[in-house]
Design a protein around this motif. Structure first.
Motif, PDB file in Angstrom:
ATOM      1  N   LEU A   1      -7.312   2.006  -6.301  1.00 28.51           N
ATOM      2  CA  LEU A   1      -8.232   0.897  -6.047  1.00 28.51           C
ATOM      3  C   LEU A   1      -9.654   1.430  -5.938  1.00 28.51           C
ATOM      4  CD1 LEU A   1      -6.159  -1.000  -3.355  1.00 28.51           C
ATOM      5  CD2 LEU A   1      -6.471  -1.659  -5.724  1.00 28.51           C
ATOM      6  N   SER A   2     -10.584   0.529  -5.811  1.00 30.47           N
ATOM      7  CA  SER A   2     -11.978   0.943  -5.684  1.00 30.47           C
ATOM      8  C   SER A   2     -12.273   1.511  -4.297  1.00 30.47           C
ATOM      9  CB  SER A   2     -12.907  -0.239  -5.974  1.00 30.47           C
ATOM     10  OG  SER A   2     -12.653  -1.282  -5.040  1.00 30.47           O
ATOM     11  N   TYR A   3     -11.332   1.376  -3.382  1.00 22.43           N
ATOM     12  CA  TYR A   3     -11.485   1.920  -2.032  1.00 22.43           C
ATOM     13  C   TYR A   3     -10.186   2.624  -1.647  1.00 22.43           C
ATOM     14  CZ  TYR A   3      -8.948  -2.383  -1.026  1.00 22.43           C
ATOM     15  OH  TYR A   3      -8.034  -3.400  -1.040  1.00 22.43           O
ATOM     16  N   PRO A   4     -10.244   3.599  -0.753  1.00 26.20           N
ATOM     17  CA  PRO A   4      -9.016   4.277  -0.325  1.00 26.20           C
ATOM     18  C   PRO A   4      -8.157   3.353   0.546  1.00 26.20           C
ATOM     19  CG  PRO A   4     -10.924   5.227   0.757  1.00 26.20           C
ATOM     20  CD  PRO A   4     -11.434   4.222  -0.203  1.00 26.20           C
ATOM     21  N   VAL A   5      -6.878   3.283   0.228  1.00 20.56           N
ATOM     22  CA  VAL A   5      -5.958   2.426   0.965  1.00 20.56           C
ATOM     23  C   VAL A   5      -5.730   3.003   2.363  1.00 20.56           C
ATOM     24  CG1 VAL A   5      -3.649   1.407   0.942  1.00 20.56           C
ATOM     25  CG2 VAL A   5      -4.850   1.804  -1.194  1.00 20.56           C
ATOM     26  N   PHE A   6      -5.689   2.153   3.363  1.00 21.34           N
ATOM     27  CA  PHE A   6      -5.462   2.479   4.777  1.00 21.34           C
ATOM     28  C   PHE A   6      -6.577   3.319   5.386  1.00 21.34           C
ATOM     29  CE2 PHE A   6      -0.827   2.370   3.339  1.00 21.34           C
ATOM     30  CZ  PHE A   6      -0.739   1.009   3.544  1.00 21.34           C
ATOM     31  N   SER A   7      -7.757   3.225   4.851  1.00 20.01           N
ATOM     32  CA  SER A   7      -8.899   3.946   5.413  1.00 20.01           C
ATOM     33  C   SER A   7      -9.583   3.042   6.443  1.00 20.01           C
ATOM     34  CB  SER A   7      -9.882   4.312   4.315  1.00 20.01           C
ATOM     35  OG  SER A   7     -11.076   4.788   4.873  1.00 20.01           O
ATOM     36  N   LEU A   8      -9.863   3.594   7.610  1.00 19.22           N
ATOM     37  CA  LEU A   8     -10.540   2.803   8.633  1.00 19.22           C
ATOM     38  C   LEU A   8     -12.006   2.562   8.300  1.00 19.22           C
ATOM     39  CD1 LEU A   8      -9.086   4.234  11.958  1.00 19.22           C
ATOM     40  CD2 LEU A   8      -8.666   2.006  10.953  1.00 19.22           C
ATOM     41  N   GLU A   9     -12.561   3.376   7.428  1.00 17.96           N
ATOM     42  CA  GLU A   9     -13.968   3.209   7.067  1.00 17.96           C
ATOM     43  C   GLU A   9     -14.162   2.371   5.818  1.00 17.96           C
ATOM     44  OE1 GLU A   9     -12.725   6.407   7.630  1.00 17.96           O
ATOM     45  OE2 GLU A   9     -13.428   6.474   9.692  1.00 17.96           O
ATOM     46  N   ALA A  10     -13.171   2.314   4.921  1.00 17.47           N
ATOM     47  CA  ALA A  10     -13.423   1.697   3.619  1.00 17.47           C
ATOM     48  C   ALA A  10     -12.453   0.591   3.226  1.00 17.47           C
ATOM     49  CB  ALA A  10     -13.400   2.781   2.544  1.00 17.47           C
ATOM     50  N   ASP A  11     -11.359   0.395   3.923  1.00 18.06           N
ATOM     51  CA  ASP A  11     -10.370  -0.611   3.534  1.00 18.06           C
ATOM     52  C   ASP A  11     -10.568  -1.886   4.353  1.00 18.06           C
ATOM     53  OD1 ASP A  11      -8.194  -2.058   2.741  1.00 18.06           O
ATOM     54  OD2 ASP A  11      -6.732  -0.488   3.118  1.00 18.06           O
ATOM     55  N   PRO A  12     -11.202  -2.916   3.775  1.00 17.13           N
ATOM     56  CA  PRO A  12     -11.505  -4.114   4.560  1.00 17.13           C
ATOM     57  C   PRO A  12     -10.267  -4.922   4.949  1.00 17.13           C
ATOM     58  CG  PRO A  12     -12.109  -4.447   2.271  1.00 17.13           C
ATOM     59  CD  PRO A  12     -11.699  -3.019   2.408  1.00 17.13           C
ATOM     60  N   PHE A  13      -9.232  -4.928   4.116  1.00 15.59           N
ATOM     61  CA  PHE A  13      -8.021  -5.695   4.430  1.00 15.59           C
ATOM     62  C   PHE A  13      -7.238  -5.060   5.575  1.00 15.59           C
ATOM     63  CE2 PHE A  13      -8.889  -6.467  -0.101  1.00 15.59           C
ATOM     64  CZ  PHE A  13      -9.156  -7.827  -0.018  1.00 15.59           C
TER      65      PHE A  13
ATOM     66  N   LEU B   1     -12.120  -3.058  15.503  1.00 12.90           N
ATOM     67  CA  LEU B   1     -13.111  -4.134  15.578  1.00 12.90           C
ATOM     68  C   LEU B   1     -14.508  -3.734  15.087  1.00 12.90           C
ATOM     69  CD1 LEU B   1     -13.442  -7.095  16.326  1.00 12.90           C
ATOM     70  CD2 LEU B   1     -14.108  -6.354  18.608  1.00 12.90           C
ATOM     71  N   PRO B   2     -15.044  -2.561  15.434  1.00 11.04           N
ATOM     72  CA  PRO B   2     -16.388  -2.233  14.919  1.00 11.04           C
ATOM     73  C   PRO B   2     -16.460  -2.191  13.388  1.00 11.04           C
ATOM     74  CG  PRO B   2     -15.823  -0.771  16.721  1.00 11.04           C
ATOM     75  CD  PRO B   2     -14.594  -1.559  16.404  1.00 11.04           C
ATOM     76  N   GLN B   3     -15.432  -1.632  12.755  1.00 12.76           N
ATOM     77  CA  GLN B   3     -15.434  -1.598  11.292  1.00 12.76           C
ATOM     78  C   GLN B   3     -15.245  -2.984  10.703  1.00 12.76           C
ATOM     79  OE1 GLN B   3     -13.749   0.661  13.102  1.00 12.76           O
ATOM     80  NE2 GLN B   3     -14.896   2.492  12.612  1.00 12.76           N
ATOM     81  N   ALA B   4     -14.425  -3.813  11.333  1.00 16.77           N
ATOM     82  CA  ALA B   4     -14.226  -5.182  10.834  1.00 16.77           C
ATOM     83  C   ALA B   4     -15.513  -5.984  10.942  1.00 16.77           C
ATOM     84  CB  ALA B   4     -13.094  -5.863  11.610  1.00 16.77           C
ATOM     85  N   ILE B   5     -16.256  -5.788  11.991  1.00 12.32           N
ATOM     86  CA  ILE B   5     -17.552  -6.475  12.138  1.00 12.32           C
ATOM     87  C   ILE B   5     -18.523  -5.993  11.079  1.00 12.32           C
ATOM     88  CG2 ILE B   5     -19.559  -6.727  13.652  1.00 12.32           C
ATOM     89  CD1 ILE B   5     -17.604  -6.807  16.000  1.00 12.32           C
ATOM     90  N   GLN B   6     -18.499  -4.716  10.751  1.00  9.18           N
ATOM     91  CA  GLN B   6     -19.379  -4.187   9.706  1.00  9.18           C
ATOM     92  C   GLN B   6     -19.056  -4.772   8.352  1.00  9.18           C
ATOM     93  OE1 GLN B   6     -19.126   0.053   9.739  1.00  9.18           O
ATOM     94  NE2 GLN B   6     -20.611   0.284  11.403  1.00  9.18           N
ATOM     95  N   PHE B   7     -17.777  -5.017   8.065  1.00  4.56           N
ATOM     96  CA  PHE B   7     -17.404  -5.596   6.768  1.00  4.56           C
ATOM     97  C   PHE B   7     -17.837  -7.042   6.641  1.00  4.56           C
ATOM     98  CE2 PHE B   7     -14.041  -2.191   6.563  1.00  4.56           C
ATOM     99  CZ  PHE B   7     -14.612  -1.545   5.494  1.00  4.56           C
ATOM    100  N   PHE B   8     -17.866  -7.741   7.756  1.00  3.24           N
ATOM    101  CA  PHE B   8     -18.237  -9.159   7.688  1.00  3.24           C
ATOM    102  C   PHE B   8     -19.654  -9.345   8.120  1.00  3.24           C
ATOM    103  CE2 PHE B   8     -13.582  -9.259   8.245  1.00  3.24           C
ATOM    104  CZ  PHE B   8     -13.282  -9.878   7.046  1.00  3.24           C
TER     105      PHE B   8
ATOM    106  N   GLY C   1       0.814  -1.220   0.000  1.00  3.02           N
ATOM    107  CA  GLY C   1       0.000   0.000   0.000  1.00  3.02           C
ATOM    108  C   GLY C   1       0.840   1.259   0.000  1.00  3.02           C
ATOM    109  N   ILE C   2       1.901   1.270   0.795  1.00  3.23           N
ATOM    110  CA  ILE C   2       2.795   2.435   0.816  1.00  3.23           C
ATOM    111  C   ILE C   2       3.477   2.601  -0.540  1.00  3.23           C
ATOM    112  CG2 ILE C   2       4.940   3.327   1.819  1.00  3.23           C
ATOM    113  CD1 ILE C   2       4.006   2.149   4.492  1.00  3.23           C
TER     114      ILE C   2
END
Length: 122
Positions: free
Chosen positions: A48-60, A115-122, A37-38
């Protein structure tokens, strides 16, 4: 009573070892993702289709951070409990417990953020 302490000591050693191993297993792909990513940001690779290293949009990034926080929390918590069970006798064990509590706080903070964002992605 000694049998319970021995069983507790063995289980804390086991969870510490499993937590460290799981952290190392998750660390390798997460570190590779961060380096990629760096590099992508610095070299201007296609977006990418999502912003890299974003806590709201980067699922990985979020799921890797949550897994790292979870396994570090497990291993540092087991370490602190094990050290307290074995005993605090000298300066080295006091320093180990201090760093264990620091690790516990840092990994808990990482888990609280991701964790809250990771739960939202899954």
């Amino acid at each position: 009573m000694a049998m319970i302490a021995t069983l507790l000591e063995a289980s804390l050693k086991f969870t510490l070892a499993m937590g460290v191993r799981a952290t190392l297993v998750v660390l390798a792909p997460f570190f590779l993702y961060v380096i990629t990513g760096i590099s992508a940001i610095l070299l201007g690779w296609p977006a990418l289709s999502y912003p890299v290293f974003s806590l709201e949009a980067d699922p990985f990034f979020v799921s890797g951070g949550a897994l790292m926080g979870l396994f570090m929390l497990q291993s540092s918590g087991s370490f602190v409990l094990y050290q307290m069970l074995v005993g605090i006798e000298d300066d080295k064990s006091q320093l180990a417990i201090l760093f264990g509590f620091i690790s516990l706080g840092c990994s808990g903070a990482v888990l609280r953020v991701t964790l809250p964002q990771a739960i939202q992605f899954f």
